[in-house]
Scaffold this active site. Sequence first.
Site, mmCIF file in Angstrom:
data_model
loop_
_atom_site.group_PDB
_atom_site.id
_atom_site.type_symbol
_atom_site.label_atom_id
_atom_site.label_comp_id
_atom_site.label_asym_id
_atom_site.label_seq_id
_atom_site.Cartn_x
_atom_site.Cartn_y
_atom_site.Cartn_z
ATOM 1 N N ASP A 169 0.941 -1.184 -0.052
ATOM 2 C CA ASP A 169 0.132 0.084 -0.198
ATOM 3 C C ASP A 169 0.706 1.121 0.107
ATOM 4 O O ASP A 169 1.454 1.812 0.849
ATOM 5 C CB ASP A 169 -0.879 0.355 1.431
ATOM 6 C CG ASP A 169 -1.873 -1.162 1.685
ATOM 7 O OD1 ASP A 169 -1.850 -2.019 0.724
ATOM 8 O OD2 ASP A 169 -2.972 -0.376 1.819
ATOM 9 N N LYS A 232 -7.070 3.498 -3.190
ATOM 10 C CA LYS A 232 -7.477 2.959 -2.225
ATOM 11 C C LYS A 232 -7.793 4.408 -1.048
ATOM 12 O O LYS A 232 -7.218 5.665 -2.173
ATOM 13 C CB LYS A 232 -6.062 2.646 -1.348
ATOM 14 C CG LYS A 232 -6.156 3.179 0.204
ATOM 15 C CD LYS A 232 -5.626 1.847 0.883
ATOM 16 C CE LYS A 232 -5.238 2.278 2.205
ATOM 17 N NZ LYS A 232 -4.003 1.031 2.861
ATOM 18 N N LYS A 268 -10.655 0.360 -2.789
ATOM 19 C CA LYS A 268 -9.985 -0.376 -1.280
ATOM 20 C C LYS A 268 -10.062 1.251 -0.618
ATOM 21 O O LYS A 268 -9.519 1.297 -0.458
ATOM 22 C CB LYS A 268 -8.491 -0.278 -0.404
ATOM 23 C CG LYS A 268 -8.670 -0.838 1.086
ATOM 24 C CD LYS A 268 -7.289 -1.255 1.287
ATOM 25 C CE LYS A 268 -6.674 -0.893 3.074
ATOM 26 N NZ LYS A 268 -5.018 -1.549 2.773
#
Length: 332
Positions: A169, A232, A268
Amino acid sequence: MKGVPAVSAEPAGAGHNWPRNDGVDLDLSWVLDQRVNLSAAERRVATLPGRRTVKKDAQAAWLLKAVTCIDLTTLNGDDTTERVKRLCAKARQPVRQDLLDALGMGYRGIAAGAVCVYHRFVSTAVEALQGSGIPVAAVSTGFPAGLVPHDVKLKEIEASVAYGAKEIDIVITREHVLTGNWQALYDEMRDFRDACGDAHVKAILATGDLKTLRNVARASLVCMMAGADFIKTSTGKEGVNATLLVTLVMLRMIRAYQERTGIKVGYKPAGGISAAKDVLNYQFLMKEELGREWLEPDLFRVGASSLLADIERQLEHHVSGAYSALNRHPIG
């Protein structure tokens, strides 16, 4: 049951079934063409909770599906090895076995989508999850601010992958978005994608810092062009994190990218999603905007910690008719 997502018998983290996003050339005309009708977007998300609801068995099924999409997360300054080990144990068995048995789901092997930790704890999590099929996701690139030197960011990614992280991430440099330097954002994201190798990369936009929905739309598109496997919302550390409004904009960019390239990119939301009723709204929006495929952990993750405890409480209420205390459902 019609409209109820099936829960796979395979462990949630058993692997990614969709091809990687190799990215495409940066198309600035496509990026700069993005606009967001704010009033229309606000009406769309405002009406969602009133139009979509599920009850009883259907609600339990949707919540169990949500469990398989949770990136169970601990990203605190006081994290310890033992806390990470407890989190990994919860990821293996996120819902109590007696509740699963009562729901007729005891044989399904339900597990969390991933465990998300700092680089310091990647090897601990990999060891604790060995044999489970649950991937370890590492936050990287100077998380959460992303203001360390670029070469340090790349080395951090490479180190996390070497320690066994299957997902990375990353945080983008917000300045590139705020100044409209889309080439710099694209180049940065390409470097991150290359450094990840076989590990899937989730691009954290930190939408609360990007000021406008137009910036969110453009940043989403550039990161996908550069090879992000997921986009995300947030680090969870910004003043404003995941919202349904930002989600709508990002989902429509994912849809536009798929329509033009044929490539499926995951989504996400992260930060502030702590109630079961909230995650249901994200699931409903995913299904309406992108379709049933985006309810699976290959294409949908939720970055959360306390959310799992509330889902387990709701499932216990469904089974027993009574709510239990939150402290009876620890996550780590």
